[in-house]
Design a protein around this motif. Structure first.
Motif, short mmCIF file in Angstrom:
data_model
loop_
_atom_site.label_atom_id
_atom_site.label_comp_id
_atom_site.label_asym_id
_atom_site.label_seq_id
_atom_site.Cartn_x
_atom_site.Cartn_y
_atom_site.Cartn_z
N VAL A 85 -12.59 -17.35 4.19
CA VAL A 85 -12.20 -17.63 2.80
C VAL A 85 -10.70 -17.90 2.71
CG1 VAL A 85 -14.06 -16.17 1.91
CG2 VAL A 85 -11.76 -15.21 2.16
N HIS A 86 -10.34 -18.75 1.77
CA HIS A 86 -8.96 -18.94 1.35
C HIS A 86 -8.85 -18.57 -0.12
CE1 HIS A 86 -7.07 -21.88 4.52
NE2 HIS A 86 -7.40 -20.72 5.04
N ALA A 87 -7.85 -17.78 -0.46
CA ALA A 87 -7.62 -17.39 -1.85
C ALA A 87 -6.15 -17.08 -2.05
CB ALA A 87 -8.47 -16.18 -2.22
N LYS A 88 -5.75 -17.07 -3.29
CA LYS A 88 -4.37 -16.71 -3.61
C LYS A 88 -4.09 -15.29 -3.13
CE LYS A 88 -1.05 -16.66 -7.42
NZ LYS A 88 -0.83 -16.88 -8.87
N ASP A 89 -2.94 -15.10 -2.51
CA ASP A 89 -2.53 -13.78 -2.04
C ASP A 89 -2.15 -12.94 -3.25
OD1 ASP A 89 -1.42 -11.55 -0.93
OD2 ASP A 89 0.01 -12.59 0.34
N MET A 90 -3.12 -12.15 -3.71
CA MET A 90 -2.91 -11.40 -4.95
C MET A 90 -1.83 -10.34 -4.81
SD MET A 90 -4.84 -12.85 -7.12
CE MET A 90 -6.36 -13.76 -7.36
N PHE A 91 -1.81 -9.65 -3.67
CA PHE A 91 -0.85 -8.55 -3.54
C PHE A 91 0.58 -9.04 -3.33
CE2 PHE A 91 -4.19 -5.21 -2.08
CZ PHE A 91 -4.60 -5.07 -3.39
N ALA A 92 0.76 -10.34 -3.15
CA ALA A 92 2.12 -10.89 -3.04
C ALA A 92 2.75 -11.08 -4.41
CB ALA A 92 2.09 -12.22 -2.30
N GLN A 93 1.95 -10.94 -5.47
CA GLN A 93 2.49 -11.08 -6.82
C GLN A 93 3.10 -9.76 -7.27
OE1 GLN A 93 -0.19 -13.44 -9.56
NE2 GLN A 93 -1.66 -12.97 -7.93
N PRO A 94 4.35 -9.77 -7.72
CA PRO A 94 5.01 -8.51 -8.09
C PRO A 94 4.22 -7.69 -9.10
CG PRO A 94 6.60 -10.30 -8.02
CD PRO A 94 5.26 -10.93 -7.84
N GLU A 95 3.58 -8.36 -10.07
CA GLU A 95 2.86 -7.61 -11.11
C GLU A 95 1.60 -6.94 -10.57
OE1 GLU A 95 1.41 -11.94 -11.65
OE2 GLU A 95 3.19 -10.86 -10.94
N GLU A 99 -1.81 -1.18 -7.73
CA GLU A 99 -3.25 -1.42 -7.61
C GLU A 99 -3.97 -1.35 -8.96
OE1 GLU A 99 -4.82 -0.04 -3.36
OE2 GLU A 99 -4.00 1.59 -4.55
N LYS A 100 -3.45 -0.55 -9.87
CA LYS A 100 -4.12 -0.43 -11.16
C LYS A 100 -4.19 -1.78 -11.86
CE LYS A 100 -2.58 4.33 -11.91
NZ LYS A 100 -1.77 5.22 -12.77
N PHE A 109 -4.27 -12.62 -14.49
CA PHE A 109 -4.21 -13.58 -13.38
C PHE A 109 -5.55 -14.21 -13.11
CE2 PHE A 109 -5.45 -9.64 -11.35
CZ PHE A 109 -6.35 -10.02 -10.37
N HIS A 110 -6.55 -13.94 -13.92
CA HIS A 110 -7.90 -14.45 -13.65
C HIS A 110 -8.10 -15.81 -14.33
CE1 HIS A 110 -8.57 -10.72 -11.74
NE2 HIS A 110 -8.48 -10.02 -12.84
N ALA A 111 -8.45 -15.81 -15.60
CA ALA A 111 -8.75 -17.08 -16.26
C ALA A 111 -7.48 -17.91 -16.41
CB ALA A 111 -9.35 -16.80 -17.63
N LYS A 112 -7.57 -19.16 -15.97
CA LYS A 112 -6.47 -20.09 -16.12
C LYS A 112 -7.00 -21.37 -16.74
CE LYS A 112 -3.73 -17.38 -13.70
NZ LYS A 112 -2.60 -16.66 -14.26
N ASP A 113 -6.11 -22.16 -17.33
CA ASP A 113 -6.58 -23.46 -17.78
C ASP A 113 -6.66 -24.39 -16.57
OD1 ASP A 113 -4.07 -24.83 -17.30
OD2 ASP A 113 -3.31 -23.86 -19.12
N ASP A 377 1.44 -2.24 5.20
CA ASP A 377 1.36 -2.46 3.76
C ASP A 377 2.77 -2.49 3.16
OD1 ASP A 377 0.88 -2.36 1.02
OD2 ASP A 377 -0.72 -0.87 1.18
N PRO A 378 3.21 -3.62 2.59
CA PRO A 378 4.58 -3.71 2.07
C PRO A 378 4.72 -3.20 0.64
CG PRO A 378 3.52 -5.83 1.85
CD PRO A 378 2.50 -4.91 2.48
N ARG A 379 3.64 -2.83 0.01
CA ARG A 379 3.72 -2.43 -1.39
C ARG A 379 4.46 -1.09 -1.54
NH1 ARG A 379 -2.40 -2.36 -2.89
NH2 ARG A 379 -2.45 -1.53 -0.77
N PRO A 380 5.19 -0.93 -2.60
CA PRO A 380 5.96 0.31 -2.77
C PRO A 380 5.05 1.50 -3.04
CG PRO A 380 6.13 -1.05 -4.74
CD PRO A 380 5.42 -1.88 -3.72
N ASN A 381 5.54 2.68 -2.65
CA ASN A 381 4.90 3.96 -2.99
C ASN A 381 3.51 4.15 -2.37
OD1 ASN A 381 7.14 4.52 -4.74
ND2 ASN A 381 6.18 3.22 -6.28
N ARG A 382 3.25 3.48 -1.23
CA ARG A 382 2.00 3.72 -0.55
C ARG A 382 2.15 4.92 0.39
NH1 ARG A 382 -0.98 3.27 -3.23
NH2 ARG A 382 -2.67 3.26 -1.70
N VAL A 383 1.13 5.76 0.43
CA VAL A 383 1.19 6.95 1.27
C VAL A 383 0.70 6.60 2.67
CG1 VAL A 383 1.05 8.65 -0.57
CG2 VAL A 383 -1.05 7.66 0.35
#
Length: 415
Positions: A85-95, A99-100, A109-113, A377-383
């Motif tokens: 599969v190819h998909a947008k790298d979701m976890f690369a988006q700051p927002e 994970e919540k 980030f789901h429905a787009k025009d 995992d580059p995301r902040p505050n991961r244990v």
């Protein structure tokens, strides 16, 4: 062979091999095919190929990077074909670093025009793996939107996938015609009412509901058993691949947490194993069982039991994710059993369950590797805790398990 890591808990299981996957220790879905493991990465992008013909001496042999801003979490193998599969790298988006926001639908980030610019690759890539260590791209099916999340392919004409397509609120089911692997073509679509935003449909579920979208289907005969995240279980008739139709939709969230990740049919016993994925730390997203459903009446599957939770220590106190992620999906060519279920339990490692008594399943094996040596995992505050992600059992009953940070483990069930 180097010294193997020492598990923090083991019962009727032992580690026989471990690999850092060529320095890319993060992994999600794994397929083992002709002595090679194909592993999709979550943070390193792309996918890796490992020679596992000698499970005590694993050799990384290739790495195929993904295009810019793209991830390739999931893949499938059959004969000489590898589907990625190819998909947008979701976890690369700051927002979405939190994970919540990703799992509970708090980010738009789901429905787009249909006219937004797409700076990532979205779709299905087909590789020739006649030479197992050297995947060669032969086909690509693009989609306009976020891309595909996870697919199902066991040979023949038809593949199936979850797809985030412009105009829809989240991932829907698509069928894919693979009659010419160099030119895969989308053949049909299915979604739940309210998801087709572009057609004017409006959500009929609460705003705080979370992810009302397909994780992936598992297809048995002409029925697709779809794990629809917080919308739970959706059973779809795919006899006409161009026009899938709803058989039934079962939901149990709330009161339970939802997040349905796998719906594995056991056709000879007319059972379903349904996995609800834990997606937040410290079980903030609620209880997530692995269910056994009676599936004799396809329009009315009924829950009859749940698999017991690991109780060898207080895993909530360990931190991170405690709860199910995935099960071995009984693919053709792998170890197929309707009595033994192999599951990843994230910070509680890999578990094996005996479900011969469908009303009283029991744990018969467990292996909890040590925490990762380093965090990919580059995301902040991961244990810094174990996160056993996917599990695959080969025809020799060797168990392969990936981790978000700790590399590939090959294990043996000795029970």
């Amino acid at each position: 062979m180097t010294n193997l890591p020492t598990p923090s808990h083991a019962r009727n299981m032992r580690i026989i091999g471990h690999s850092d996957q060529g320095g890319r220790e993060d992994g999600v879905q794994i397929m083992v095919h002709r002595g090679h493991a194909y592993i999709g990465h979550i943070f390193s992008k792309g996918f890796s190929v490992l020679d596992v013909s000698d499970p005590k001496n694993i050799k990384p042999v290739n790495y195929i990077p993904a295009p810019f801003n793209t991830w390739s979490l999931h893949l499938q193998t059959h004969d000489d074909l590898l589907l990625v599969v190819h998909a947008k790298d979701m976890f690369a988006q700051p927002e979405l670093e939190d994970e919540k926001n990703y799992y509970k639908g708090k980010a738009d980030f789901h429905a787009k025009d249909a006219v937004h610019e797409q700076n990532w690759s979205a779709g299905l890539v087909v590789y020739d793996i006649a030479s197992p260590a050297n995947p060669r791209q032969i086909g690509f099916m693009p989609v306009k939107g976020g891309g595909l999340h996870r697919c199902w392919y066991t040979g023949g004409r038809w593949a199936y996938a979850s797809a985030l397509i412009d105009g829809f609120s989240d991932y829907i089911l698509i069928t894919i015609d693979m009659s010419d692997p160099t030119k895969p073509v989308e053949a049909g679509r299915f979604w739940l009412p309210g998801m087709n935003v572009a057609a004017g449909e409006t959500a009929n579920w609460p705003a705080e509901f979370g992810r009302y979208g397909l994780h992936h289907p598992i297809v048995s005969g002409d029925i697709a058993y779809c794990s629809w995240r917080d919308a739970c279980l959706v059973v779809v008739d795919v006899a006409d691949r161009t026009n899938p139709k709803l058989i039934t939709h079962k939901t149990w969230a709330p009161p339970l947490g939802g997040g349905t990740h796998n719906a594995l049919p056991l056709p000879n016993r007319e059972l379903l194993v349904v996995v609800d994925e834990t997606v937040l730390d410290n079980r903030e997203d609620g209880e997530k069982p692995i269910w056994i459903f009676d599936n004799r009446v396809k329009s009315n599957p009924i829950s009859i039991s749940t698999l017991p939770e690991p109780d060898d220590r207080d895993y909530l106190a360990v931190g991170g994710h405690f709860g199910p992620h995935n099960v071995h999906e009984n693919r053709p060519g792998s170890f197929v059993s309707e009595d033994l279920i192999f599951a990843t339990y994230q910070n509680a490692g890999v578990r094996v369950y005996d479900i011969r008594n469908k009303f009283q399943p029991k744990e018969v094996g467990a292996l909890v590797p040590p925490p990762p040596a380093r965090m990919v995992d580059p995301r902040p505050n991961r244990v810094k805790v174990l996160h056993s992600a996917d599990v695959f059992v080969d025809e020799n009953r060797l168990i392969y398990s990936t981790d978000f940070n700790a590399g590939l483990y090959i294990m043996e069930y000795t029970g």
